[in-house]
Each structure stands twice: as C-alpha cells, then as structure tokens.
Design a protein around this motif. Structure first.
Motif, PDB file in Angstrom:
ATOM      1  N   ASN A 272      61.185  58.779 -20.651  1.00 29.99           N
ATOM      2  CA  ASN A 272      61.041  59.088 -19.217  1.00 29.99           C
ATOM      3  C   ASN A 272      59.690  58.569 -18.765  1.00 29.99           C
ATOM      4  O   ASN A 272      58.882  58.098 -19.578  1.00 29.99           O
ATOM      5  CB  ASN A 272      61.209  60.584 -18.923  1.00 29.99           C
ATOM      6  CG  ASN A 272      60.169  61.434 -19.619  1.00 29.99           C
ATOM      7  OD1 ASN A 272      59.057  60.989 -19.891  1.00 29.99           O
ATOM      8  ND2 ASN A 272      60.522  62.671 -19.924  1.00 29.99           N
ATOM      9  N   CYS A 273      59.431  58.628 -17.495  1.00 33.60           N
ATOM     10  CA  CYS A 273      58.212  58.028 -16.935  1.00 33.60           C
ATOM     11  C   CYS A 273      56.954  58.655 -17.536  1.00 33.60           C
ATOM     12  O   CYS A 273      56.011  57.951 -17.902  1.00 33.60           O
ATOM     13  CB  CYS A 273      58.232  58.175 -15.414  1.00 33.60           C
ATOM     14  SG  CYS A 273      56.789  57.481 -14.578  1.00 33.60           S
TER      15      CYS A 273
ATOM     16  N   SER B 285      53.899  53.332 -11.079  1.00 29.91           N
ATOM     17  CA  SER B 285      52.997  54.139 -11.914  1.00 29.91           C
ATOM     18  C   SER B 285      52.877  53.534 -13.306  1.00 29.91           C
ATOM     19  O   SER B 285      51.779  53.405 -13.860  1.00 29.91           O
ATOM     20  CB  SER B 285      53.494  55.573 -12.005  1.00 29.91           C
ATOM     21  OG  SER B 285      53.513  56.183 -10.735  1.00 29.91           O
ATOM     22  N   ILE B 286      54.026  53.158 -13.880  1.00 27.80           N
ATOM     23  CA  ILE B 286      54.020  52.564 -15.220  1.00 27.80           C
ATOM     24  C   ILE B 286      53.287  51.227 -15.209  1.00 27.80           C
ATOM     25  O   ILE B 286      52.460  50.940 -16.083  1.00 27.80           O
ATOM     26  CB  ILE B 286      55.459  52.413 -15.731  1.00 27.80           C
ATOM     27  CG1 ILE B 286      56.099  53.791 -15.927  1.00 27.80           C
ATOM     28  CG2 ILE B 286      55.492  51.617 -17.034  1.00 27.80           C
ATOM     29  CD1 ILE B 286      57.553  53.753 -16.340  1.00 27.80           C
ATOM     30  N   ARG B 287      53.591  50.386 -14.213  1.00 28.04           N
ATOM     31  CA  ARG B 287      52.925  49.089 -14.119  1.00 28.04           C
ATOM     32  C   ARG B 287      51.420  49.249 -13.921  1.00 28.04           C
ATOM     33  O   ARG B 287      50.615  48.500 -14.491  1.00 28.04           O
ATOM     34  CB  ARG B 287      53.524  48.286 -12.961  1.00 28.04           C
ATOM     35  CG  ARG B 287      54.921  47.769 -13.214  1.00 28.04           C
ATOM     36  CD  ARG B 287      55.509  47.197 -11.930  1.00 28.04           C
ATOM     37  NE  ARG B 287      54.692  46.105 -11.420  1.00 28.04           N
ATOM     38  CZ  ARG B 287      54.835  44.833 -11.769  1.00 28.04           C
ATOM     39  NH1 ARG B 287      55.773  44.503 -12.644  1.00 28.04           N
ATOM     40  NH2 ARG B 287      54.068  43.900 -11.241  1.00 28.04           N
ATOM     41  N   GLY B 288      51.025  50.221 -13.102  1.00 28.99           N
ATOM     42  CA  GLY B 288      49.605  50.447 -12.875  1.00 28.99           C
ATOM     43  C   GLY B 288      48.877  50.897 -14.128  1.00 28.99           C
ATOM     44  O   GLY B 288      47.763  50.447 -14.410  1.00 28.99           O
ATOM     45  N   VAL B 289      49.507  51.796 -14.905  1.00 32.71           N
ATOM     46  CA  VAL B 289      48.887  52.273 -16.141  1.00 32.71           C
ATOM     47  C   VAL B 289      48.757  51.142 -17.151  1.00 32.71           C
ATOM     48  O   VAL B 289      47.714  50.988 -17.813  1.00 32.71           O
ATOM     49  CB  VAL B 289      49.709  53.440 -16.736  1.00 32.71           C
ATOM     50  CG1 VAL B 289      49.268  53.752 -18.153  1.00 32.71           C
ATOM     51  CG2 VAL B 289      49.569  54.677 -15.863  1.00 32.71           C
ATOM     52  N   LEU B 290      49.799  50.316 -17.273  1.00 30.08           N
ATOM     53  CA  LEU B 290      49.724  49.184 -18.192  1.00 30.08           C
ATOM     54  C   LEU B 290      48.624  48.217 -17.771  1.00 30.08           C
ATOM     55  O   LEU B 290      47.843  47.743 -18.610  1.00 30.08           O
ATOM     56  CB  LEU B 290      51.078  48.463 -18.238  1.00 30.08           C
ATOM     57  CG  LEU B 290      51.113  47.200 -19.109  1.00 30.08           C
ATOM     58  CD1 LEU B 290      50.869  47.548 -20.568  1.00 30.08           C
ATOM     59  CD2 LEU B 290      52.449  46.470 -18.960  1.00 30.08           C
ATOM     60  N   SER B 291      48.546  47.935 -16.479  1.00 23.86           N
ATOM     61  CA  SER B 291      47.501  47.032 -15.983  1.00 23.86           C
ATOM     62  C   SER B 291      46.114  47.581 -16.260  1.00 23.86           C
ATOM     63  O   SER B 291      45.220  46.841 -16.702  1.00 23.86           O
ATOM     64  CB  SER B 291      47.705  46.799 -14.480  1.00 23.86           C
ATOM     65  OG  SER B 291      46.694  45.978 -13.954  1.00 23.86           O
ATOM     66  N   ASN B 292      45.896  48.876 -16.037  1.00 19.60           N
ATOM     67  CA  ASN B 292      44.591  49.488 -16.305  1.00 19.60           C
ATOM     68  C   ASN B 292      44.263  49.486 -17.794  1.00 19.60           C
ATOM     69  O   ASN B 292      43.105  49.279 -18.180  1.00 19.60           O
ATOM     70  CB  ASN B 292      44.561  50.920 -15.769  1.00 19.60           C
ATOM     71  CG  ASN B 292      44.563  50.974 -14.255  1.00 19.60           C
ATOM     72  OD1 ASN B 292      44.105  50.050 -13.587  1.00 19.60           O
ATOM     73  ND2 ASN B 292      45.082  52.049 -13.697  1.00 19.60           N
ATOM     74  N   THR B 293      45.274  49.705 -18.626  1.00 22.22           N
ATOM     75  CA  THR B 293      45.052  49.696 -20.070  1.00 22.22           C
ATOM     76  C   THR B 293      44.662  48.310 -20.555  1.00 22.22           C
ATOM     77  O   THR B 293      43.736  48.153 -21.364  1.00 22.22           O
ATOM     78  CB  THR B 293      46.321  50.176 -20.804  1.00 22.22           C
ATOM     79  OG1 THR B 293      46.685  51.476 -20.336  1.00 22.22           O
ATOM     80  CG2 THR B 293      46.091  50.227 -22.306  1.00 22.22           C
TER      81      THR B 293
ATOM     82  N   SER C 177      64.790  62.629 -22.130  1.00 24.86           N
ATOM     83  CA  SER C 177      65.278  61.327 -21.681  1.00 24.86           C
ATOM     84  C   SER C 177      66.214  61.498 -20.519  1.00 24.86           C
ATOM     85  O   SER C 177      66.951  62.466 -20.413  1.00 24.86           O
ATOM     86  CB  SER C 177      66.006  60.623 -22.830  1.00 24.86           C
ATOM     87  OG  SER C 177      66.663  59.475 -22.362  1.00 24.86           O
ATOM     88  N   ALA C 178      66.237  60.471 -19.644  1.00 20.16           N
ATOM     89  CA  ALA C 178      67.172  60.478 -18.539  1.00 20.16           C
ATOM     90  C   ALA C 178      68.588  60.242 -19.044  1.00 20.16           C
ATOM     91  O   ALA C 178      69.562  60.627 -18.415  1.00 20.16           O
ATOM     92  CB  ALA C 178      66.785  59.412 -17.522  1.00 20.16           C
ATOM     93  N   ALA C 179      68.684  59.563 -20.232  1.00 22.68           N
ATOM     94  CA  ALA C 179      70.009  59.271 -20.763  1.00 22.68           C
ATOM     95  C   ALA C 179      70.601  60.459 -21.500  1.00 22.68           C
ATOM     96  O   ALA C 179      71.803  60.560 -21.681  1.00 22.68           O
ATOM     97  CB  ALA C 179      69.929  58.069 -21.705  1.00 22.68           C
ATOM     98  N   VAL C 180      69.725  61.360 -21.966  1.00 23.40           N
ATOM     99  CA  VAL C 180      70.177  62.540 -22.695  1.00 23.40           C
ATOM    100  C   VAL C 180      70.388  63.671 -21.705  1.00 23.40           C
ATOM    101  O   VAL C 180      69.640  63.792 -20.733  1.00 23.40           O
ATOM    102  CB  VAL C 180      69.121  62.931 -23.750  1.00 23.40           C
ATOM    103  CG1 VAL C 180      69.572  64.128 -24.558  1.00 23.40           C
ATOM    104  CG2 VAL C 180      68.836  61.757 -24.669  1.00 23.40           C
ATOM    105  N   PRO C 181      71.398  64.520 -21.906  1.00 26.41           N
ATOM    106  CA  PRO C 181      71.589  65.652 -20.985  1.00 26.41           C
ATOM    107  C   PRO C 181      70.322  66.478 -20.886  1.00 26.41           C
ATOM    108  O   PRO C 181      69.618  66.702 -21.855  1.00 26.41           O
ATOM    109  CB  PRO C 181      72.732  66.442 -21.639  1.00 26.41           C
ATOM    110  CG  PRO C 181      73.455  65.442 -22.470  1.00 26.41           C
ATOM    111  CD  PRO C 181      72.440  64.460 -22.939  1.00 26.41           C
ATOM    112  N   LYS C 182      70.043  66.961 -19.679  1.00 22.50           N
ATOM    113  CA  LYS C 182      68.825  67.714 -19.413  1.00 22.50           C
ATOM    114  C   LYS C 182      68.797  69.014 -20.208  1.00 22.50           C
ATOM    115  O   LYS C 182      69.779  69.750 -20.238  1.00 22.50           O
ATOM    116  CB  LYS C 182      68.695  68.019 -17.922  1.00 22.50           C
ATOM    117  CG  LYS C 182      68.427  66.782 -17.089  1.00 22.50           C
ATOM    118  CD  LYS C 182      68.212  67.168 -15.642  1.00 22.50           C
ATOM    119  CE  LYS C 182      67.893  65.940 -14.802  1.00 22.50           C
ATOM    120  NZ  LYS C 182      67.686  66.275 -13.385  1.00 22.50           N
ATOM    121  N   GLN C 183      67.665  69.282 -20.845  1.00 23.80           N
ATOM    122  CA  GLN C 183      67.509  70.507 -21.613  1.00 23.80           C
ATOM    123  C   GLN C 183      66.972  71.610 -20.703  1.00 23.80           C
ATOM    124  O   GLN C 183      66.521  71.370 -19.599  1.00 23.80           O
ATOM    125  CB  GLN C 183      66.545  70.269 -22.765  1.00 23.80           C
ATOM    126  CG  GLN C 183      67.048  69.194 -23.749  1.00 23.80           C
ATOM    127  CD  GLN C 183      66.049  68.981 -24.867  1.00 23.80           C
ATOM    128  OE1 GLN C 183      65.013  69.630 -24.888  1.00 23.80           O
ATOM    129  NE2 GLN C 183      66.366  68.086 -25.786  1.00 23.80           N
TER     130      GLN C 183
END
Length: 500
Positions: A109-110, A145-153, A64-70
């Motif tokens: 994350n994305c 990218s997210i909007r495009g994937v949702l639209s295609n789905t 997650s972007a909110a969680v510190p990077k592992q």
C-alpha cells in the motif's frame, strides 16, 4: 522566602489539578480491566499466510489493497527494513520479491511503499524497489507522494547514475527504463547540479528504447533550471521543435521560473506573451512565479498590478501567491517600508486573505518589529481574523521580548477569549517574565490556564516548566513541579506493570 511561603499557603495549580488526574487514572484503570477478549491480552493480529523460513529474517505483514481488508483494530507487525535491504542487495532481488509477494508475505500500500523507500541507505535499493512496485501495480507510478519520496531519497543519498550495469540490471528484471522512471532520475540529477549529465543522457535516450516527448523535454528543462544552467535550458527549449515536440504550459512556466529566479523579469514577460500567443492561458502558478520575480527585481508596483490582473482574469490566488508577495516585499524592501505598503493593501482588500495575515505577522516577528506586529494584530482582530496558533505563538514571543508587558498581556487575554490556542513555549515565556517582574498573581493565572489546557503532560513539558520556574527564581514552585512529575511517572510505571 516570604513570597514562597505565601504561595505555598494557597492552593497551587498543581494541587487543584490533582483531583482531576486521580479521577482520570481511575477511569482508565476501569477500562483496562474491562478488556477480556483475547486481543486485549495479545494485541498482535494473527498472521495470514506462511512465515518466512529464514530464521535470520523476520516475517513482515503489510496491509495490501489486493488482500481483503483486515480488522483495523488488529495491529500488524512493523515493517522490517533490514529484511528488504537484504533482498534488494542481492542480484536475484526481483525474483525474491516476486516469490514473497506471491506467498502474500509482502503486501503493498502507499504507506508501506513510502516507508521502505525512505529507510534504505544505498540509493540504488529504493530505485530497485520502485521498479518492482510498478511491475506489480503500475498505478503506484501516478502517486505523487510515492514519486516525491523517491525523488527526495535519490537527491539526499544519490546520485544514482544511469550506468550500463544499472540498465542491464533493470532489463534482467524483466522491466525497462520507462519515461516515468527517467523523469524521476533526471529530476534528482537536476537538484544535485548535474546539468551536463542530464543533457548527455537525454541525447542518448534512443539507446534506452525511448523517443523524445514533451514530457521528457519538460523534465530536462526543469532539471537544468534547478541546476542553474539557464543557457542549456534554452538550448533544449529550442531543440523541441526539431524533435517535433511542442512546448506546453508546463514548459513556459518552467522557463519563466528560471528567468525570474535570476531577475530577468522582462524576459519572463516576453515568454508570457509567447505563451499566450500559443494559446496557453497563464494559470495561478504562472502569476505566482511572476509576482515573486517582480519582488526579486524590486518592482513591487508591478507585483501588486499582477495580483489585480489575476482577479480580472478570474484566476484565484492561492497560498503560495500571497506568501510570495508578502515574503518578497520583506525581502526586497526595508521591514518598515514593506509593512506600510502591505498595510495599505490590506486596508483595500474587502476579503482579508488569512494566509497573507499569517505571513505578515511572521515577517514582522522575524524582523523584530513588536509595535508594528501589535498594531497589525489589533487590526486583524477588528476584522474578525482568527489567528493561527503557531503564528500567534511566534508573534507573542516577539511582543513579550519587545513590547510593554501590560499591553502584551491584554493582547494575549483578548485572543484567548476569542478561542485562540496558546502554545506551551509562549505560556512559559510570559510566566517567566511575569514572575521575574514580581507579578505573581498574573503569572499564576496563566499557569492555571496552561495546566487546564493539558499542555503539561509528559516529562519533557515538566522539564520545561521546572526550567521556567528556576529562571524566575521560583524555587518552591520548581520543587513542587518536580514532585508532581515524579509521582505521575511512578503511577505511569505502575499502570504499565499492571497491564502486563
């Protein structure tokens, strides 16, 4: 048989490759033994946070972007899509996702969002997940990218209709039908051909708590154009000013695309003039749409004229512009006539656009014009044009099947010397033709080059190589390739066992 024996007496390409492969295996084995850290023995990263208590559901771990990077070297567990399907199918889906997120068992994350959206069979579930994601972080709604994937789905697995039950379900989650969400839904309806439904829903947006806007009008007009309902699109265009919404460049581009698609180029020019009168200068998308429209209407001279007009207006053509011109000419003219026109245009161009050359070579190959493809390939070479690997493979396939073999080999050698990478299928095709015609020396030369490039490295590629040898009736080489594949597979299984 004498031919096979003479080949066997020489050191084959497989034998020459054996020493390099053995050395590589020794180096890899040494690297595996040198890993002595705990993570070398157990590559799974320790989970942060508590595990999900339900024994039937596996816990998930998503960066997650909110969680510190592992540490990127630590591998997270794969996403359990059945876990999300189970939650999103319940009536209290929103509450459960909130609880999981607060406990940091679900992080966003994305990449993870896209994966979950793509792996839901019921189209309602990705829509629910998208609504929840926006409530956590609204900035994800701006991710194309997210909007495009949702639209295609929604297009592939839909439609998702905006029923009273769905509206109430969204409101019960604490969210609402936003302008972003409605634009995505309208876009999916347009691609599915639901033109009248788009218009009907837009007439009732006040019940959804929304007001008319230029963006919503653009979404509806675009959906109607995609649904091949140009009359309804014009009706909505005329209603914009009634609702105090004014068309912008996107509105005009959508309508110009719609009329060009059906060959009404004169109407497109009228819209272009109206657009410029409103103070909106045409951009690269406008010109690309018009060029494609002129080609559809078989007005090729005007297509070239608009390409020159772009340069006068300091609008740089993009990849789509050149592809529209080349593909459009081959679509509306005979292949030979299109080649003549484009060749003259290429000769006039000081800076040869690479994408145009790629498109021309692909069109010539698809039209099976090997002589013209070879001539254009030489012209590109003289002007320093570096052929794309995939385009070169397509062109060489055409040349191998329709051109003199000696001439084809000369072109292949010339471009490989210039650094062009040749694909496995092209090598196998020309090797088969050379062996079948008795030119074993030249065939072995390409075989060695193919092995040197590392194109034969798995079972699938070995199967293709064996099939090539069998078609060329080179049974000795086919048997040798099979033995080589078998030995490599045995060594791979042994290394896999040693790692455990």
């Amino acid at each position: 048989m004498r031919r096979f024996c003479s080949l066997a007496s020489r050191a084959s390409p497989f034998e020459k490759e054996q020493h390099c492969q053995t050395k590589l295996r020794v180096q890899k084995s040494a690297k595996v033994k040198s890993l002595t850290t705990p993570f070398a023995r157990n590559p799974a990263a320790p989970s942060t946070g508590k595990n999900f208590k339900d024994p039937n559901l596996n816990p998930i771990s998503i960066t997650s972007a909110a969680v510190p990077k592992q540490n990127p070297r630590l591998h997270s567990k794969p996403i359990d899509h059945q876990y999300f399907t189970h939650i999103l199918s319940r009536k209290d889906w929103y509450i459960l996702l909130r609880q999981e997120f607060k406990a940091r068992r679900v992080n966003l994350n994305c990449q993870s969002i896209i994966s979950i959206l793509q792996n839901q069979e019921n189209p309602l579930l990705p829509l629910r997940f998208y609504i929840w994601v926006l409530s956590i972080n609204p900035s994800f709604g701006k991710n194309q990218s997210i909007r495009g994937v949702l639209s295609n789905t929604l297009y592939r697995k839909g439609p998702v209709l905006l029923s009273a039950e769905l509206v109430q379900d969204i409101r019960n989650s604490g969210s609402g039908i936003t302008e972003d969400l409605l634009c995505v839904l309208i876009g999916s309806w347009g691609r599915l051909g639901l033109a009248k439904y788009c218009a009907e829903v837009y007439e009732q947006i006040s019940y959804l708590g929304l007001s008319p806007s230029t963006r919503l009008y653009n979404a509806v007009i675009d959906a109607l154009v995609k649904a091949n309902s140009l009359d309804l699109a014009y009706l909505k265009f005329q209603q914009m000013q009634v609702d105090k919404c004014f068309p912008d460049r996107f509105t005009y581009n959508i309508l110009i695309h719609g009329v060009c698609k059906v060959g009404l180029v004169d109407e497109a020019l009228r819209l272009l003039k109206q657009m410029e009168g409103m103070g909106f200068a045409p951009n690269v998308f406008t010109y690309t749409i018009l060029i494609d429209g002129f080609c559809t209407a078989k007005r090729v001279d005007e297509a070239f004229a608009f390409l020159e007009k772009m340069k006068e207006k300091n609008v740089t053509p993009n990849t789509a512009t050149y592809r529209s011109l080349v593909n459009g000419l081959f679509r509306c003219l005979s292949p030979s006539e299109a080649f003549k026109l484009l060749s003259r245009w290429v000769d006039r161009e000081l800076n040869l656009p690479k994408v145009a050359c790629d498109a021309m070579l692909c069109c010539l190959s698809d039209s099976f014009l090997p002589r013209e493809a070879a001539a254009f390939l030489r012209k590109c070479c003289q002007r320093g044009y570096a052929v794309d690997s995939s385009t070169f493979d397509v062109t060489m396939t055409c040349l191998i099947k329709g051109l003199d073999l000696e001439e084809t080999c000369q072109l292949l050698d010339k471009f490989t010397e210039l650094g062009t990478k040749v694909g496995l299928r092209t090598y196998l095709l020309i090797i088969e033709v050379l062996f079948s015609s008795g030119r074993e020396e030249k065939g072995n030369q390409y075989l060695k080059q193919m092995l040197h490039d590392g194109l034969v490295r798995n079972v699938n590629s070995y199967n293709m190589l064996i099939d090539c040898f069998c078609k060329a009736k080179m049974i000795g080489l086919a048997s040798e390739a099979f033995s080589k594949m078998h030995n490599r597979e045995v060594m791979r299984l042994r290394r896999h066992k040693d790692c455990f």
